[in-house]
Design a protein around this motif. Structure first.
Motif, PDB file in Angstrom:
ATOM      1  N   LEU A   1       0.844  -1.296   0.370  1.00  0.00           N
ATOM      2  CA  LEU A   1       0.184   0.039  -0.044  1.00  0.00           C
ATOM      3  C   LEU A   1       0.583   1.593  -0.064  1.00  0.00           C
ATOM      4  O   LEU A   1       0.282   2.108   0.030  1.00  0.00           O
ATOM      5  CB  LEU A   1      -0.811   0.088   1.601  1.00  0.00           C
ATOM      6  CG  LEU A   1      -1.803  -1.122   1.375  1.00  0.00           C
ATOM      7  CD1 LEU A   1      -2.594  -1.125   2.734  1.00  0.00           C
ATOM      8  CD2 LEU A   1      -2.871  -1.224  -0.289  1.00  0.00           C
ATOM      9  N   THR A   2       2.024   1.096  -0.120  1.00  0.00           N
ATOM     10  CA  THR A   2       2.895   1.594  -0.463  1.00  0.00           C
ATOM     11  C   THR A   2       2.148   3.531  -1.325  1.00  0.00           C
ATOM     12  O   THR A   2       2.697   5.220  -0.769  1.00  0.00           O
ATOM     13  CB  THR A   2       4.423   1.468  -0.484  1.00  0.00           C
ATOM     14  OG1 THR A   2       4.375   1.312  -2.207  1.00  0.00           O
ATOM     15  CG2 THR A   2       5.255   1.116   0.215  1.00  0.00           C
ATOM     16  N   ALA A   3       1.846   3.362  -1.751  1.00  0.00           N
ATOM     17  CA  ALA A   3       1.253   4.457  -3.573  1.00  0.00           C
ATOM     18  C   ALA A   3       0.014   5.020  -2.123  1.00  0.00           C
ATOM     19  O   ALA A   3      -0.038   6.074  -3.158  1.00  0.00           O
ATOM     20  CB  ALA A   3       1.083   3.952  -4.475  1.00  0.00           C
ATOM     21  N   ASN A   4      -0.992   4.079  -1.981  1.00  0.00           N
ATOM     22  CA  ASN A   4      -1.750   4.403  -0.828  1.00  0.00           C
ATOM     23  C   ASN A   4      -2.664   6.069   0.592  1.00  0.00           C
ATOM     24  O   ASN A   4      -3.091   6.298   0.532  1.00  0.00           O
ATOM     25  CB  ASN A   4      -2.789   3.402  -1.581  1.00  0.00           C
ATOM     26  CG  ASN A   4      -3.158   3.192  -1.637  1.00  0.00           C
ATOM     27  OD1 ASN A   4      -2.465   1.857  -2.813  1.00  0.00           O
ATOM     28  ND2 ASN A   4      -4.685   2.850  -2.977  1.00  0.00           N
ATOM     29  N   LEU A   5      -0.972   4.964   1.028  1.00  0.00           N
ATOM     30  CA  LEU A   5      -1.159   5.227   2.662  1.00  0.00           C
ATOM     31  C   LEU A   5      -1.100   6.560   2.545  1.00  0.00           C
ATOM     32  O   LEU A   5      -0.219   7.167   2.600  1.00  0.00           O
ATOM     33  CB  LEU A   5      -0.565   4.216   3.480  1.00  0.00           C
ATOM     34  CG  LEU A   5      -1.486   3.215   4.038  1.00  0.00           C
ATOM     35  CD1 LEU A   5      -0.268   2.374   5.026  1.00  0.00           C
ATOM     36  CD2 LEU A   5      -2.096   2.954   4.226  1.00  0.00           C
ATOM     37  N   ARG A   6      -2.058   7.511   3.610  1.00  0.00           N
ATOM     38  CA  ARG A   6      -1.521   9.405   4.168  1.00  0.00           C
ATOM     39  C   ARG A   6      -1.121   8.695   5.260  1.00  0.00           C
ATOM     40  O   ARG A   6      -1.221   9.939   6.101  1.00  0.00           O
ATOM     41  CB  ARG A   6      -2.885   9.670   3.819  1.00  0.00           C
ATOM     42  CG  ARG A   6      -3.150   9.354   1.532  1.00  0.00           C
ATOM     43  CD  ARG A   6      -2.385  10.781   1.349  1.00  0.00           C
ATOM     44  NE  ARG A   6      -2.494  10.911   0.173  1.00  0.00           N
ATOM     45  CZ  ARG A   6      -2.581  10.172  -1.133  1.00  0.00           C
ATOM     46  NH1 ARG A   6      -1.789   8.802  -0.661  1.00  0.00           N
ATOM     47  NH2 ARG A   6      -3.045   9.966  -2.280  1.00  0.00           N
ATOM     48  N   THR A   7      -2.450   7.533   6.033  1.00  0.00           N
ATOM     49  CA  THR A   7      -1.928   7.528   8.169  1.00  0.00           C
ATOM     50  C   THR A   7      -2.265   6.139   7.747  1.00  0.00           C
ATOM     51  O   THR A   7      -2.460   5.241   8.316  1.00  0.00           O
ATOM     52  CB  THR A   7      -3.703   8.538   8.281  1.00  0.00           C
ATOM     53  OG1 THR A   7      -3.964   9.659   7.560  1.00  0.00           O
ATOM     54  CG2 THR A   7      -3.829   7.931   9.338  1.00  0.00           C
TER      55      THR A   7
END
Length: 238
Positions: free
Chosen positions: A36-42
């Protein structure tokens, strides 16, 4: 926790950009988060038993908020400095004694919270964090506030519940500092630099629970000047 439960969390996180897994007894940082490196914000992994952060933490290029309070971290990897968009880093209640020098590369960092760790010295290398607003170092074992503090951009520095017996005069040169919390330390009245009262931006100096009566501060040179700033700020927020 079972694989299916983790999988469900990951699927939700892919859509929301938020991964929250608190109080689940995790002993390791979930490797599957790499997907999920491209998705995660939090990311919030508080109240687990994680001892080590993996080097791949640096690949979360979009991460804005990372909370990993109440775990068992004793150090941070250098790769944490790669999180260029990180704005909030909360590491309360771990076993950290120092920070890697790469922490100074977190150019977007606004809040750094290190309460309840094992720092004996004020951490260096934070002067390059030009966006830093809040630095929380409460509940550590710090004994002095050094001259490097003048390099910080912080608006609020919390040093409550340490073992501080000396504060550098340079603190009055910290350019944006408005709130300085020094409650429950080992300060004598003579350890409070007069320059904080006379020449600084500080409009809230919190010193309850030290080795003097707070009302004795009224006798210090510059106290009236400090009170003018204090009152003006209070009015602004009234």
């Amino acid at each position: 926790m079972g694989n299916s439960a983790l999988k469900a969390h990951l699927e939700t996180s892919q859509k929301t950009g938020v991964f929250q897994l608190t109080g689940k007894g995790l002993t390791e940082f979930p490797e599957d988060l790499q997907k999920l490196t491209a998705n995660l914000r939090t990311v919030d992994l508080s109240n687990n038993k994680i001892e080590v952060l993996p080097a791949f933490i640096g690949s979360f290029q979009h991460l804005k908020s990372f909370t990993i309070s109440s775990n068992k971290l004793t150090s941070l990897p250098n790769d944490i400095g790669k999180l260029k968009k990180l704005e909030t880093l909360i590491l309360n209640g771990n076993q950290l004694k120092q920070l890697p020098s790469s922490i100074g590369q977190l150019k977007s960092l606004r809040t750094l919270s290190l309460s309840g760790n094992q720092f004996k010295e004020f951490p260096g290398g934070l002067g390059t964090l030009r966006q830093l607003d809040v630095l929380d170092l409460s509940k550590n074992q710090i004994q002095m506030v050094p001259a490097e503090v003048a390099e910080l951009q912080a608006i609020e520095i919390n040093l409550n519940q340490n073992q501080i017996s000396s504060v550098t005069q340079e603190v009055s040169r910290t350019p944006r500092l408005k709130v300085l919390r020094l409650e429950e330390n080992c300060l004598e009245l003579s350890s409070i630099p007069i320059s904080i009262l006379t020449d600084s931006q500080v409009s809230l100096l919190s010193v309850e629970g030290n080795l003097f009566e707070v009302k004795k501060m009224r006798d210090l040179e510059g106290y009236d000047k400090y009170m003018e700033r204090f009152t003006a700020t209070k009015k602004k927020f009234a």
